[in-house]
Design a protein around this motif. Structure first.
Motif, short mmCIF file in Angstrom:
data_model
loop_
_atom_site.label_atom_id
_atom_site.label_comp_id
_atom_site.label_asym_id
_atom_site.label_seq_id
_atom_site.Cartn_x
_atom_site.Cartn_y
_atom_site.Cartn_z
N GLY A 192 0.82 -1.22 0.00
CA GLY A 192 0.00 0.00 0.00
C GLY A 192 0.85 1.26 0.00
O GLY A 192 0.56 2.22 -0.72
N GLU A 193 1.90 1.27 0.83
CA GLU A 193 2.78 2.44 0.88
C GLU A 193 3.49 2.66 -0.45
O GLU A 193 3.60 3.79 -0.94
N ALA A 194 3.98 1.58 -1.04
CA ALA A 194 4.66 1.70 -2.33
C ALA A 194 3.70 2.19 -3.40
O ALA A 194 4.05 3.04 -4.24
N LYS A 195 2.47 1.67 -3.39
CA LYS A 195 1.48 2.09 -4.39
C LYS A 195 1.13 3.56 -4.21
O LYS A 195 1.00 4.30 -5.20
N ASP A 196 0.94 4.01 -2.96
CA ASP A 196 0.63 5.42 -2.71
C ASP A 196 1.73 6.32 -3.25
O ASP A 196 1.47 7.38 -3.84
N ALA A 197 2.99 5.92 -3.03
CA ALA A 197 4.12 6.73 -3.49
C ALA A 197 4.14 6.81 -5.02
O ALA A 197 4.36 7.88 -5.60
N LEU A 198 3.89 5.69 -5.66
CA LEU A 198 3.91 5.68 -7.13
C LEU A 198 2.70 6.39 -7.70
O LEU A 198 2.79 7.02 -8.76
N ASP A 199 1.56 6.33 -7.00
CA ASP A 199 0.39 7.08 -7.44
C ASP A 199 0.68 8.57 -7.43
O ASP A 199 0.28 9.31 -8.34
N ALA A 200 1.38 9.04 -6.39
CA ALA A 200 1.74 10.45 -6.32
C ALA A 200 2.65 10.84 -7.48
O ALA A 200 2.49 11.91 -8.08
N PHE A 201 3.61 9.96 -7.79
CA PHE A 201 4.50 10.24 -8.92
C PHE A 201 3.72 10.27 -10.23
O PHE A 201 3.91 11.15 -11.08
N GLN A 211 4.08 19.63 -6.23
CA GLN A 211 3.97 19.69 -4.78
C GLN A 211 3.52 18.34 -4.22
O GLN A 211 3.99 17.90 -3.16
N GLY A 212 2.65 17.68 -4.94
CA GLY A 212 2.22 16.35 -4.50
C GLY A 212 3.38 15.38 -4.46
O GLY A 212 3.43 14.50 -3.59
N LEU A 213 4.30 15.54 -5.40
CA LEU A 213 5.49 14.69 -5.39
C LEU A 213 6.41 15.05 -4.23
O LEU A 213 6.91 14.17 -3.52
N LEU A 214 6.59 16.35 -4.01
CA LEU A 214 7.44 16.79 -2.90
C LEU A 214 6.91 16.28 -1.56
O LEU A 214 7.68 15.94 -0.67
N ASP A 215 5.60 16.22 -1.44
CA ASP A 215 5.00 15.81 -0.18
C ASP A 215 5.32 14.37 0.19
O ASP A 215 5.21 13.99 1.36
N ILE A 216 5.67 13.56 -0.80
CA ILE A 216 5.91 12.15 -0.51
C ILE A 216 7.39 11.77 -0.61
O ILE A 216 7.77 10.62 -0.41
N LEU A 217 8.26 12.75 -0.90
CA LEU A 217 9.69 12.49 -0.95
C LEU A 217 10.32 12.73 0.43
O LEU A 217 10.07 13.76 1.06
N ALA A 218 11.13 11.80 0.88
CA ALA A 218 11.88 12.00 2.12
C ALA A 218 12.93 13.10 1.90
O ALA A 218 13.42 13.28 0.77
N PRO A 219 13.27 13.87 2.93
CA PRO A 219 14.25 14.95 2.75
C PRO A 219 15.57 14.49 2.15
O PRO A 219 16.19 15.21 1.37
N ASP A 220 15.99 13.26 2.49
CA ASP A 220 17.27 12.75 1.99
C ASP A 220 17.09 11.69 0.91
O ASP A 220 17.94 10.82 0.73
N VAL A 221 16.00 11.76 0.17
CA VAL A 221 15.72 10.79 -0.90
C VAL A 221 16.89 10.75 -1.88
O VAL A 221 17.53 11.75 -2.16
N VAL A 222 17.16 9.54 -2.40
CA VAL A 222 18.22 9.35 -3.39
C VAL A 222 17.61 8.82 -4.68
O VAL A 222 16.84 7.85 -4.65
#
Length: 316
Positions: A192-201, A211-222
């Protein structure tokens, strides 16, 4: 999509395989075919490359075909031992190849069957994030970790596969577990978490909702992109939510206008496949921790996308 045929199983039946006059396959072929998906999974988890795993299975079959089955007490263990030794040899060669690889190296993605996603431990072990963690182990540590933690083999069995004493294997297993624990996500990522992240993308790609993408990116995302010098990709890791979002934003209009993003199960987790001009262009996978994307992986090297045309069965 159709499941992959058992290439070496079929080849084995053709070459070594059928008992004269009755059409039955011989015991060696039957044993190999019965365990083929398991052996492929062992090799793939050790190598992170489906193409190299297939080569290892071919080598395993050639050695297995010459074994006197009357001397084999446990066929599954014997086959795993052959596969592990061949994979270790290939892993050391692969390491030298990676030193000259153009840009970041990512594991070869696999289109997986629903049962892989249902096996949480198997899905976690073949996830892009875990395979990248395994890349930081030595070849022997990787073999021991995979055989012990994923396939639950005994120390004596592993010792025979890696040519070490059981006591040495215990030490290696402890060291590998500590190494992996310090680098892996806190726990298996829920689908579910992975799907939510990909849905945002996907929404950002289709609507420009950065902004929707920024909201789901961790500050230190790689973000890692693998083009292998064949396709354009980021030449080095991109770190930080702002930088990753800006980079993705630059490519989102092209994705939205020229291609289509389709959901898929890749390495046991939800992912997105970008199709351009009717062909697979990029596979997008993510690592999610506490609901935020910590790793964003874009595989573009066409040499790594051939296994995305059909599902690959994996087994423990």
């Amino acid at each position: 999509m159709e499941s992959q045929d058992s290439e070496y199983g079929a080849g084995a039946e053709d070459t070594a395989g059928r008992c004269p006059g009755d059409g039955r396959t011989d015991p060696a072929t039957e044993a190999f075919v019965a365990h083929r998906n398991l052996l492929f999974t062992v090799a793939y988890e050790m190598l992170g490359s489906a193409a190299d795993a297939e080569d290892v299975l071919q080598e395993t079959w050639l050695r297995w075909a010459g074994v006197d089955l009357g001397t084999v007490r446990d066929q599954r263990a014997y086959l795993v031992r052959i596969t592990t030794r061949q994979a270790l040899t290939r892993l050391r060669t692969l390491g030298r190849r990676k030193e000259s690889y153009v840009g970041p190296w990512l594991p070869e993605p696999l289109l997986t069957t629903p049962d892989v996603a249902e096996d949480i431990e198997l899905a976690d072990s073949v996830s892009m994030a875990m395979l990248l963690v395994l890349e930081t182990l030595t070849p022997t540590e990787r073999a021991v970790f995979v055989l012990r933690e994923v396939f639950d083999l005994g120390y004596e069995e592993i010792a025979e596969a890696v040519d070490k004493s059981p006591a040495a294997v215990r030490q290696i297993a402890h060291r590998a577990r500590s190494h992996v624990a310090a680098r892996r996500p806190r726990g298996p990522v829920s689908r579910g978490e992975a799907k939510d992240a990909l849905d945002a993308f996907q929404r950002a790609a289709e609507t420009g909702d950065i902004q929707g993408l920024l909201d789901i990116l961790a500050p230190d995302v790689v973000l890692l992109g693998d083009g292998g010098g064949i396709r354009k990709a980021v030449p080095r890791p991109i770190v930080g939510a702002d930088k990753v979002a800006r980079l993705l934003a630059a490519g989102l209009p092209r994705i939205s206008a020229a291609g289509s993003l389709q959901p898929a199960q890749v390495n046991g987790y939800p992912a997105l496949i970008l199709h351009l001009d009717g062909a697979i262009d990029t596979v997008f996978a993510v690592c999610v921790d506490n609901g935020l994307i910590t790793g964003f992986y874009a595989v573009r090297n066409p040499e790594k996308l051939s296994h995305m045309r059909h599902t690959t069965p994996l087994r423990r």
